[in-house]
Design a protein around this motif. Structure first.
Motif, short mmCIF file in Angstrom:
data_model
loop_
_atom_site.label_atom_id
_atom_site.label_comp_id
_atom_site.label_asym_id
_atom_site.label_seq_id
_atom_site.Cartn_x
_atom_site.Cartn_y
_atom_site.Cartn_z
N UNK A 93 0.86 -1.11 0.04
CA UNK A 93 0.06 -0.05 0.02
C UNK A 93 0.78 1.21 0.08
N UNK A 94 2.01 1.24 0.98
CA UNK A 94 2.71 2.32 0.93
C UNK A 94 3.87 2.66 0.16
N UNK A 95 4.73 3.65 -0.13
CA UNK A 95 5.47 3.92 -0.98
C UNK A 95 6.89 3.43 -0.42
N UNK A 96 7.47 2.45 -1.11
CA UNK A 96 8.61 1.85 -0.32
C UNK A 96 9.94 2.53 -1.14
N UNK A 97 9.84 3.55 -1.98
CA UNK A 97 10.93 4.23 -2.69
C UNK A 97 12.16 4.41 -1.65
N UNK A 98 13.25 3.83 -1.98
CA UNK A 98 14.56 4.16 -1.45
C UNK A 98 14.43 3.69 -0.04
N UNK A 99 13.65 2.60 0.39
CA UNK A 99 13.54 2.19 1.84
C UNK A 99 14.68 1.36 2.16
N UNK A 100 14.57 0.62 3.05
CA UNK A 100 15.85 -0.36 3.34
C UNK A 100 15.15 -1.73 4.12
N UNK A 101 15.87 -2.67 4.51
CA UNK A 101 15.29 -3.95 5.11
C UNK A 101 16.47 -4.99 5.71
N UNK A 102 15.92 -5.91 6.26
CA UNK A 102 16.78 -7.10 6.54
C UNK A 102 15.58 -8.29 7.00
N UNK A 103 16.10 -9.34 7.07
CA UNK A 103 15.42 -10.53 7.43
C UNK A 103 15.80 -10.98 8.87
N UNK A 104 14.42 -11.27 9.59
CA UNK A 104 14.89 -11.35 11.24
C UNK A 104 15.14 -12.74 11.30
N UNK A 105 15.38 -13.20 12.60
CA UNK A 105 15.70 -14.57 12.87
C UNK A 105 14.72 -15.62 12.59
N UNK A 106 13.32 -15.15 12.49
CA UNK A 106 12.50 -16.07 12.23
C UNK A 106 12.34 -16.34 10.45
N UNK A 107 13.17 -15.69 9.99
CA UNK A 107 12.93 -15.70 8.49
C UNK A 107 12.01 -14.64 7.94
N UNK A 108 11.62 -13.65 8.55
CA UNK A 108 10.54 -13.07 8.07
C UNK A 108 11.30 -11.56 7.65
N UNK A 109 10.89 -11.22 6.36
CA UNK A 109 11.70 -9.99 5.69
C UNK A 109 10.72 -8.63 6.41
N UNK A 162 17.56 -26.69 12.18
CA UNK A 162 17.76 -25.80 13.53
C UNK A 162 19.30 -26.06 14.15
N UNK A 163 20.03 -24.92 14.30
CA UNK A 163 21.38 -25.30 14.98
C UNK A 163 21.53 -24.40 16.02
N UNK A 164 22.22 -24.63 17.04
CA UNK A 164 22.66 -23.51 18.10
C UNK A 164 24.08 -23.23 18.16
N UNK A 209 24.77 -13.37 13.63
CA UNK A 209 23.54 -13.13 14.27
C UNK A 209 22.42 -14.39 14.02
N UNK A 210 21.46 -14.45 14.91
CA UNK A 210 20.58 -15.65 14.56
C UNK A 210 19.63 -15.31 13.32
N UNK A 241 22.31 -25.53 1.13
CA UNK A 241 21.17 -25.84 1.98
C UNK A 241 20.93 -24.82 3.12
N UNK A 242 19.73 -24.79 3.38
CA UNK A 242 19.38 -23.80 4.69
C UNK A 242 19.65 -24.29 5.78
N UNK A 243 19.99 -23.54 6.68
CA UNK A 243 20.05 -23.80 8.12
C UNK A 243 19.71 -22.51 8.75
N UNK A 244 19.23 -22.78 10.15
CA UNK A 244 18.93 -21.42 11.03
C UNK A 244 19.50 -21.62 12.35
N UNK A 245 20.30 -20.56 12.68
CA UNK A 245 20.84 -20.45 13.89
C UNK A 245 19.95 -19.87 14.91
#
Length: 496
Positions: free
Chosen positions: A106-122, A400-402, A473-474, A491-495
């Motif tokens: 809905x909202x304007x993402x022009x020249x925004x930023x981001x990252x993926x959190x530890x749960x895999x959510x953008x 899932x790895x620790x 970072x996790x 392959x995907x792993x998750x810390x």
């Protein structure tokens, strides 16, 4: 291969050869490689301003909403209604896609930023106009769409940089006229205020009104502090107590490297993770001469910088080492490959970032090889017999790895040409990419034990996860097996 590097390559529309960039006495020596572009999709519907690979092997792409219709329609008659919009008030086209599946934003993402959190959510933050204080989240699933959270940012964030922190949340640094930072999600009372960072104000080029401190280059150092680069210089910053730990030398020549004089940067692979003293090294390539943005506005396009600057930021007396690319490049992207090489793509040879402020696009990629000059491209078919395959853990679902955990891996080969001492296990954090910088990009070489022959051409060995949140970072990473410089499919792993 399920890697961000290859997906970025495959989104290209034209075939190009790769130039090797090896260095002799600080001078780049280009040699012709055999890598080439492959056309997979002639039109993805939108312009790829922002990109992120997720752990379901899909790439989420976003573009600004205030520039008219895109070339892909929203499903089921969905439309975006925005009476204050400058271009169109009712828009039934998508401005975000997951691979080529349209998403609604809905909202304007022009020249925004981001990252993926530890749960895999953008987690995607800021933008322009109605999007400047919005946080958007996207969960990777077949029916998911963007969830937009208004006013979750304390101030306008436009041209900011995000980085995942050891505790799992992210820091959001800078942006236009914002000489401060904040955190998301907000957990303590101190998080509900911005934190002034004088370095950002000091690096704003006010004389020429170029700024040159937007989208600062940010990397997590091995000691848990942040390396922050803006304009032509950098600091090591303790974000926990808002103090500058050290100030680094200015890059030789003094020319700017950040938006709009845009170059790019990577953190070189972290190695020897069990050593008492760890090294951290940053590479910055491209950019423009000072004043190029202003001159481009007058119709004069200055030649882009052809230099790279490399520095071990953990040295007691760090200095920038200058190297030369085969040609000048601004608005370039830099991607760390599983074998440790750095792919330099996109950009222009003259001008600056900005609307129609650059000319002469650079089509030929460069390949920067930090350690092994003149090795052939690892994707060449003639080296397929050297390529390992990961047997376990399998890639049906992520593991899932620790931290500090050791686990067993099994890899196989197609013939008997195996060099056990030349097997390594890199772990890669896929970045959020926009405006010539890949945020959170990180490659670590994990400690692996001696290869033990299992059966046929299968080998088993132990691999150890890093012991510290400061190193990794996790969250989700791609794990590879690399044999003689040739990587397996990841392959995907998750810390956790």
């Amino acid at each position: 291969m399920s890697t961000l590097q290859l997906k970025l390559l495959f989104l290209s529309f034209v075939f190009f050869h790769i130039l090797h960039l090896a260095t002799v006495n600080g001078v780049a020596i280009p040699t012709q490689g055999k890598g080439q572009w492959q056309l997979l999709q002639p039109n993805i519907g939108i312009v790829a301003m922002h990109m992120q690979l997720l752990h379901n092997d899909r790439v989420v792409i976003l573009d600004r909403t205030d520039f008219g219709f895109s070339n892909i329609s929203l499903p089921n008659g969905t439309c975006r209604h925005e009476p204050t919009e400058r271009a169109v008030k009712t828009d039934c086209t998508a401005h975000s896609v997951e691979s080529i599946h349209p998403l609604f934003v809905q909202t304007d993402v022009w020249c925004s930023s981001g990252s993926v959190d530890s749960f895999g959510r953008l987690v995607q933050t800021g933008g322009d106009s109605d999007g400047e204080r919005v946080v958007r989240t996207f969960h990777p699933c077949p029916t998911c769409n963007w969830n937009e959270l208004p006013n979750r940012l304390l101030v306008r964030r436009w041209y900011a940089t995000n980085h995942v922190l050891p505790g799992g949340r992210q820091i959001i640094i800078g942006g236009r006229a914002q000489f401060n930072y904040e955190f998301f999600p907000k957990k303590t009372s101190a998080d509900f205020r911005t934190h002034f960072l004088p370095f950002l104000k000091d690096t704003a080029d006010k004389l020429r009104e170029e700024e040159n401190n937007l989208y600062p280059f940010v990397f997590l150092n091995v000691d848990g502090n942040l390396f922050i680069f803006a304009d032509n210089r950098a600091i090591l910053f303790n974000y926990r107590n808002n103090t500058v730990i050290r100030t680094y030398p200015t890059i030789s020549g003094g020319d700017p490297r950040c938006y709009p004089s845009t170059g790019s940067a990577v953190l070189l692979p972290l190695k020897n993770l069990e050593a008492e003293s760890l090294e951290d090294e940053v590479l910055i390539c491209g950019g423009t001469t000072r004043g190029a943005f202003f001159r481009a506005g007058q119709g004069t396009f200055l030649t882009a910088l052809n230099t790279c600057a490399r520095m071990k930021i953990t040295d007691q007396d760090p200095e920038w080492v200058m190297e030369t690319m085969p040609g000048g490049r601004a608005m370039n992207d830099m991607i760390t490959l599983p074998n440790g090489d750095v792919l330099i793509i996109n950009g222009a040879s003259e001008g600056s970032a900005g609307f129609e402020y650059a000319v002469n696009p650079v089509f030929a990629p460069f390949l920067y090889k930090p350690n092994e000059p003149f090795l052939p491209p690892y994707l060449d078919a003639q080296f397929s017999h050297l390529r390992p395959s990961i047997v376990s853990p399998n890639n049906q679902s992520y593991s899932n790895l620790t931290y500090n955990q050791s686990f067993k891996m099994r890899i196989s080969f197609t013939d008997g040409t195996v060099a056990p001492d030349l097997v390594s296990m890199p772990m890669y954090a896929p970045p959020f990419n926009t405006h010539s910088f890949s945020m959170n990009q990180r490659l670590l070489e994990l400690k692996n034990g001696e290869l033990r022959h299992s059966e046929n051409l299968t080998f088993e060995f132990d691999v150890k996860i890093p012991c510290s949140l400061f190193l990794a970072p996790p969250g989700f990473y791609i794990l590879y097996a690399v044999h003689q410089g040739i990587p397996s499919e990841g392959i995907w792993i998750r810390l956790i």
